[in-house]
Scaffold this motif. Structure first.
Motif, mmCIF file in Angstrom:
data_model
loop_
_atom_site.group_PDB
_atom_site.id
_atom_site.type_symbol
_atom_site.label_atom_id
_atom_site.label_comp_id
_atom_site.label_asym_id
_atom_site.label_seq_id
_atom_site.Cartn_x
_atom_site.Cartn_y
_atom_site.Cartn_z
ATOM 1 N N GLU A 104 0.754 -1.143 -0.600
ATOM 2 C CA GLU A 104 -0.036 -0.072 -0.138
ATOM 3 C C GLU A 104 1.274 1.426 -0.183
ATOM 4 N N TYR A 105 1.653 1.075 0.887
ATOM 5 C CA TYR A 105 2.670 2.090 0.781
ATOM 6 C C TYR A 105 3.535 2.450 -0.699
ATOM 7 N N LYS A 107 2.061 1.839 -3.527
ATOM 8 C CA LYS A 107 1.539 2.593 -3.930
ATOM 9 C C LYS A 107 0.816 3.884 -3.932
ATOM 10 N N ASN A 108 0.854 4.242 -2.863
ATOM 11 C CA ASN A 108 0.425 5.453 -2.469
ATOM 12 C C ASN A 108 0.920 6.111 -1.427
ATOM 13 N N THR A 110 1.401 6.424 1.580
ATOM 14 C CA THR A 110 0.699 5.673 2.932
ATOM 15 C C THR A 110 0.563 4.618 3.391
ATOM 16 N N THR A 146 -9.339 3.949 6.343
ATOM 17 C CA THR A 146 -9.071 5.480 6.957
ATOM 18 C C THR A 146 -9.592 4.692 8.142
#
Ligand SMILES: C[C@H](c1ccccc1)n1cc(-c2ncnc(N)c2C#N)cn1
Length: 277
Positions: A104-105, A107-108, A110, A146
């Protein structure tokens, strides 16, 4: 006794107003349950959870009713627990970046909407532990959500309480394990609400099945880390040219079974400081 939930390596039965959480000796790698049991795994992980529940009682109440008042066939690997209204959030705390969090990190930048510093890599330690909740997907992998999505689902006060508890429990666990030469890279916690509205820690806690346990002396950021508990099975399974990692999977050789059992005993003894009997 009625089976009400079945997971890869555990079951939940209803017994009157209580539930009985039963841990099997099954082991799962790459999300596939292998057909060969690891003797005592269920007992070891249940006793480790109980040890943590006791030591976390100053932070959060737990769902344990009794570890003794369970059917004899499940002695040592089952917990009678109070039935809670489970909150629909997988509460994950990460002190290190790996697995789906790293994906995920990359990719974004975050994870679960939490911005992380640039330049992190496989197994990087995070500046501070982060709360990275996911949904409880009925099928397939859980999805990151989130904090705001959690709050809109269960209310801001409850979301704030879950984040606070998740991070405090993870930090306590990671600090305790670090003193014993074990990195707890991340952990998944589940909480429920008692009839009086109290948030209660449920499920299993800070076990090698709910967390990533790495040997601290082998920690090398920038490369995949060895799992303290499952590495023997993973390495063995990766040598199998003719297994496509779909169930049921091949029988685990005796030496790998015994070495894996010894690692679960080691996890228990190093964390608790008590000899496994
Ligand atoms: C996710 C977990 C699970 C475990 C084992 C196998 C499949 C799922 N689970 C926990 C409950 C649960 N429900 C109500 N009250 C509780 N105290 C608990 C607990 N623990 C339901 N499912």
């Amino acid at each position: 006794m009625e089976l009400v939930h079945s997971g890869k390596v555990r079951e939940v039965y209803a017994d009157g107003d209580d539930l009985i959480l039963v841990a099997s000796d099954r082991v799962s790698v790459y999300d596939v349950v292998l057909p060969t049991p690891i003797p005592d795994k269920g007992r070891i992980l249940t006793q480790l959870s109980l040890w943590w529940f006791e030591r976390l009682a100053d932070i959060v109440p737990n769902h344990v009713v009794s570890a003794a008042d369970v059917p004899a066939e499940w002695a040592g690997r089952a917990i009678r627990c109070r039935r809670l209204e489970m909150l629909p959030v997988e509460c994950i705390a990460r002190g290190y970046l790996t697995g789906l969090g790293l994906q995920e990190y990359r990719k974004n930048g975050t994870v679960s909407g939490v911005a992380l510093p640039d330049g992190l890599t496989e197994a990087s330690q995070l500046p501070e532990p982060v709360f990275t909740p996911t949904t409880k997907a009925a099928e397939g992998h859980d999805e990151f959500i989130t904090y705001d999505e959690v709050a809109s689902g269960i209310g801001a006060d409850t979301a704030d309480r879950l984040r606070e508890l998740t991070l405090r429990i993870y930090s306590r666990g990671a600090e305790t394990a670090a003193e014993r030469g074990i990195v707890i890279a991340d952990t998944k916690l589940e909480f429920g609400r008692a009839p009086d509205g109290t948030i209660v820690l449920a499920d299993e806690v800070l076990t090698p099945d709910s967390s990533r346990f790495w040997p601290a002396d082998q920690w090398r950021p920038g490369q995949p880390q060895n799992s303290l508990d499952k590495q023997f099975v993973r390495d063995w399974s990766s040598t199998l040219a003719d297994w496509d990692r779909t169930p049921p999977g091949p029988r685990i050789p005796d030496d790998i079974v015994e070495a894996t059992r010894a690692r679960y005993v080691e996890c228990y003894e190093r964390i608790t400081g008590e000899s496994w009997r």
